[in-house]
Design an enzyme around this catalytic site. Sequence first.
Site, PDB file in Angstrom:
ATOM      1  N   ASP A 228      -6.930   4.207  -4.736  1.00  0.00           N
ATOM      2  CA  ASP A 228      -7.647   4.063  -3.463  1.00  0.00           C
ATOM      3  C   ASP A 228      -8.269   5.451  -3.247  1.00  0.00           C
ATOM      4  O   ASP A 228      -8.442   6.196  -4.224  1.00  0.00           O
ATOM      5  CB  ASP A 228      -6.693   3.666  -2.317  1.00  0.00           C
ATOM      6  CG  ASP A 228      -7.425   3.226  -1.057  1.00  0.00           C
ATOM      7  OD1 ASP A 228      -7.853   2.069  -0.979  1.00  0.00           O
ATOM      8  OD2 ASP A 228      -7.601   4.058  -0.132  1.00  0.00           O
TER       9      ASP A 228
ATOM     10  N   LYS B  23       0.870  -1.189   0.000  1.00  0.00           N
ATOM     11  CA  LYS B  23       0.000   0.000   0.000  1.00  0.00           C
ATOM     12  C   LYS B  23       0.900   1.229   0.000  1.00  0.00           C
ATOM     13  O   LYS B  23       2.045   1.167   0.446  1.00  0.00           O
ATOM     14  CB  LYS B  23      -0.875   0.026   1.261  1.00  0.00           C
ATOM     15  CG  LYS B  23      -2.092   0.913   1.137  1.00  0.00           C
ATOM     16  CD  LYS B  23      -3.221   0.182   0.436  1.00  0.00           C
ATOM     17  CE  LYS B  23      -4.387   1.080   0.127  1.00  0.00           C
ATOM     18  NZ  LYS B  23      -5.541   0.309  -0.378  1.00  0.00           N
TER      19      LYS B  23
HETATM   20  P1  NDP Z   1     -12.836   7.684  -3.386  1.00  0.00           P
HETATM   21  O1  NDP Z   1     -11.771   8.698  -3.208  1.00  0.00           O
HETATM   22  O2  NDP Z   1     -13.385   7.458  -4.739  1.00  0.00           O
HETATM   23  O3  NDP Z   1     -14.020   7.994  -2.415  1.00  0.00           O
HETATM   24  C1  NDP Z   1     -13.892   7.976  -1.007  1.00  0.00           C
HETATM   25  C2  NDP Z   1     -15.158   8.555  -0.499  1.00  0.00           C
HETATM   26  O4  NDP Z   1     -15.340   8.499   0.894  1.00  0.00           O
HETATM   27  C3  NDP Z   1     -15.214  10.001  -0.844  1.00  0.00           C
HETATM   28  O5  NDP Z   1     -16.503  10.337  -1.115  1.00  0.00           O
HETATM   29  C4  NDP Z   1     -14.660  10.604   0.427  1.00  0.00           C
HETATM   30  O6  NDP Z   1     -14.806  11.965   0.565  1.00  0.00           O
HETATM   31  C5  NDP Z   1     -15.486   9.835   1.370  1.00  0.00           C
HETATM   32  N1  NDP Z   1     -15.033   9.997   2.706  1.00  0.00           N
HETATM   33  C6  NDP Z   1     -13.779  10.123   3.176  1.00  0.00           C
HETATM   34  N2  NDP Z   1     -13.812  10.270   4.502  1.00  0.00           N
HETATM   35  C7  NDP Z   1     -15.133  10.240   4.846  1.00  0.00           C
HETATM   36  C8  NDP Z   1     -15.816  10.329   6.048  1.00  0.00           C
HETATM   37  N3  NDP Z   1     -15.146  10.517   7.188  1.00  0.00           N
HETATM   38  N4  NDP Z   1     -17.157  10.235   6.051  1.00  0.00           N
HETATM   39  C9  NDP Z   1     -17.855  10.051   4.915  1.00  0.00           C
HETATM   40  N5  NDP Z   1     -17.236   9.973   3.723  1.00  0.00           N
HETATM   41  C10 NDP Z   1     -15.899  10.059   3.704  1.00  0.00           C
HETATM   42  O7  NDP Z   1     -12.281   6.335  -2.752  1.00  0.00           O
HETATM   43  P2  NDP Z   1     -12.790   4.860  -2.949  1.00  0.00           P
HETATM   44  O8  NDP Z   1     -14.247   4.846  -3.185  1.00  0.00           O
HETATM   45  O9  NDP Z   1     -11.872   4.234  -3.898  1.00  0.00           O
HETATM   46  O10 NDP Z   1     -12.493   4.237  -1.513  1.00  0.00           O
HETATM   47  C11 NDP Z   1     -13.476   4.117  -0.482  1.00  0.00           C
HETATM   48  C12 NDP Z   1     -13.082   3.010   0.475  1.00  0.00           C
HETATM   49  O11 NDP Z   1     -13.000   1.776  -0.247  1.00  0.00           O
HETATM   50  C13 NDP Z   1     -11.719   3.160   1.143  1.00  0.00           C
HETATM   51  O12 NDP Z   1     -11.771   2.590   2.434  1.00  0.00           O
HETATM   52  C14 NDP Z   1     -10.805   2.326   0.268  1.00  0.00           C
HETATM   53  O13 NDP Z   1      -9.655   1.900   0.969  1.00  0.00           O
HETATM   54  C15 NDP Z   1     -11.731   1.176  -0.048  1.00  0.00           C
HETATM   55  N6  NDP Z   1     -11.387   0.373  -1.222  1.00  0.00           N
HETATM   56  C16 NDP Z   1     -11.170   0.923  -2.433  1.00  0.00           C
HETATM   57  C17 NDP Z   1     -10.888   0.119  -3.517  1.00  0.00           C
HETATM   58  C18 NDP Z   1     -10.695   0.666  -4.885  1.00  0.00           C
HETATM   59  O14 NDP Z   1     -10.382  -0.111  -5.775  1.00  0.00           O
HETATM   60  N7  NDP Z   1     -10.852   1.958  -5.111  1.00  0.00           N
HETATM   61  C19 NDP Z   1     -10.796  -1.332  -3.379  1.00  0.00           C
HETATM   62  C20 NDP Z   1     -11.115  -1.819  -2.068  1.00  0.00           C
HETATM   63  C21 NDP Z   1     -11.381  -0.980  -1.050  1.00  0.00           C
HETATM   64  P3  NDP Z   1     -13.437  12.870   0.528  1.00  0.00           P
HETATM   65  O15 NDP Z   1     -12.325  12.058  -0.026  1.00  0.00           O
HETATM   66  O16 NDP Z   1     -13.828  13.953  -0.370  1.00  0.00           O
HETATM   67  O17 NDP Z   1     -13.150  13.245   1.932  1.00  0.00           O
HETATM   68  O1  2IT Z   2      -7.947  -1.589  -0.959  1.00  0.00           O
HETATM   69  C1  2IT Z   2      -7.842  -2.107  -2.096  1.00  0.00           C
HETATM   70  O2  2IT Z   2      -7.971  -3.321  -2.271  1.00  0.00           O
HETATM   71  C2  2IT Z   2      -7.589  -1.220  -3.222  1.00  0.00           C
HETATM   72  N1  2IT Z   2      -7.528  -0.006  -3.036  1.00  0.00           N
HETATM   73  C3  2IT Z   2      -7.366  -1.794  -4.587  1.00  0.00           C
HETATM   74  C4  2IT Z   2      -5.940  -2.227  -4.752  1.00  0.00           C
HETATM   75  C5  2IT Z   2      -5.539  -2.652  -6.135  1.00  0.00           C
HETATM   76  O3  2IT Z   2      -4.344  -2.946  -6.294  1.00  0.00           O
HETATM   77  O4  2IT Z   2      -6.371  -2.715  -7.045  1.00  0.00           O
END
Ligand code: NDP
Ligand code: 2IT
Length: 445
Positions: free
Chosen positions: A164, A124
């Site tokens: 992420d 990460k």
């Molecule tokens: P994005 O940046 O696309 O979106 C994250 C979202 O969560 C934004 O809307 C962000 O707002 C919001 N957010 C952050 N902090 C808060 C909070 N305290 N309360 C409410 N909303 C909040 O990220 P992802 O959708 O990619 O990631 C979301 C989650 O999923 C994370 O935990 C990430 O680790 C996990 N994840 C992502 C993967 C991927 O492939 N993208 C894969 C697996 C897991 P803002 O950023 O504007 O504060």
């Molecule tokens: O938390 C996760 O699994 C991710 N942000 C995706 C990682 C990846 O290598 O696609």
Amino acid sequence: MNVDKLMLDLEKKHPGEVEYLQAVREVLESIEDVYNQNPQFDAAGIIERIVEPDRILSFKVPWTDDHGKVHVNLGYRIQFNNAIGPYKGGLRFHPSVNLSILKFLGFEQIFKNSLTTLPMGGGKGGSDFDPKGKSNAEVMRFCQSFMLELKAIIGPETDVPAGDIGVGGREIGFLYGMYKKLAKEHSGVLTGKGLNWGGSLVRPEATGFGNVYFAQEMLATKGESFKGKIVAISGFGNVAWGAALKATELGGKVVTISGPDGYIYDKAGISGDKIKYMLELRASNNDIVKPYSHEFAGSEFHAGKKPWEVKCDIALPCATQNELRKEDALNLVKNGCICVSEGANMPCTPEAVEIFHEHKLLFGPGKAANAGGVATSGLEMSQNSMKLSWTAEEVDAKLHGIMRSIHGACVKYGKEGNGYVDYVKGANIAGFLKVANAMLDQGLV
Ligand code: NDP
Ligand code: 2IT
């Protein structure tokens, strides 16, 4: 293994790394029995080795804004474990990023990637850079400066970063451009790439789709499905968007999304153009969901609150770590929620998970339920290696198959005598065993 003693030692070594210590404790508690039944693990020091990253690269990221002012952010890449494949995991750009958060994410990634059935180790990285309010040119200069350092330790067979929080298609493009210029190669060094230059169909939707597929499997064990269910989602980013799309497609009604400013309650259902609007909201680079309530009549904005107070059948926390606490879990139980599937990484606190287990809810932990994102990254790597592309249907079918297989692994190791499935335990044991056995095979390295 003695979990309390191990945790005391780790707390001494890494004081204050709250999220990292939280993630480690959960895994250790789950695997304690299996570990102690297999003395070969202890003899090889597997636990002491697996809880520490192989290495951490930490660097400064200087960049200039559009007015010529100099800024300096911190950048990191944590290469945690490569026993079963190259280090693999996302990059997070968010002001809250610190070593503890990246170490928790990297540690979780080891077991998640192991569960996907694909050959990927855990890693990460990220930065405390805040993309909010930055221009395209500023984001590009930041990404280029970040890659100038990151390039030293990544490579298509070594370490393959992805997105992420705060890192989506645009950032991957800028990062890839600089890597390509420095390395003079066009390879699968990053995933989440654009479709014209090596990306995979369905990768943007994959985490959210996978999360809903996992929830669907859990529901099926009770003869239930998404059809006609009320679904509460948190976050409004990439994962929340994919989950809203698939939950709606399967006949569920999504009634909430949330941001750091509060949550939207739309009792008519967030579907069709409203889901498309989520993309606009995210791309606006403002971390607020309030504008949704101006755009769609009948929806309500609840400032400073979490969506878990709304009555729902299924909850999909898709925002960030520790966003769903004990009182939220109690609210969900009181309101009749039957299934919680983590789209984000570790969004539920240990106390919240305890409540779900106590009340025998279907609870899917992130390392299983959100593994569809990295699994599809793995599929992108395979396509890059073969120099060909699969259709959306092919990728989606493989993703669906992987989520089913992860569900099966969780049931295999997590089913209790009374028939209840502890998916946390199941995911941790299944993920751990594969990595630990690979480490045994490869000697003390
Ligand atoms: P994005 O940046 O696309 O979106 C994250 C979202 O969560 C934004 O809307 C962000 O707002 C919001 N957010 C952050 N902090 C808060 C909070 N305290 N309360 C409410 N909303 C909040 O990220 P992802 O959708 O990619 O990631 C979301 C989650 O999923 C994370 O935990 C990430 O680790 C996990 N994840 C992502 C993967 C991927 O492939 N993208 C894969 C697996 C897991 P803002 O950023 O504007 O504060
Ligand atoms: O938390 C996760 O699994 C991710 N942000 C995706 C990682 C990846 O290598 O696609």
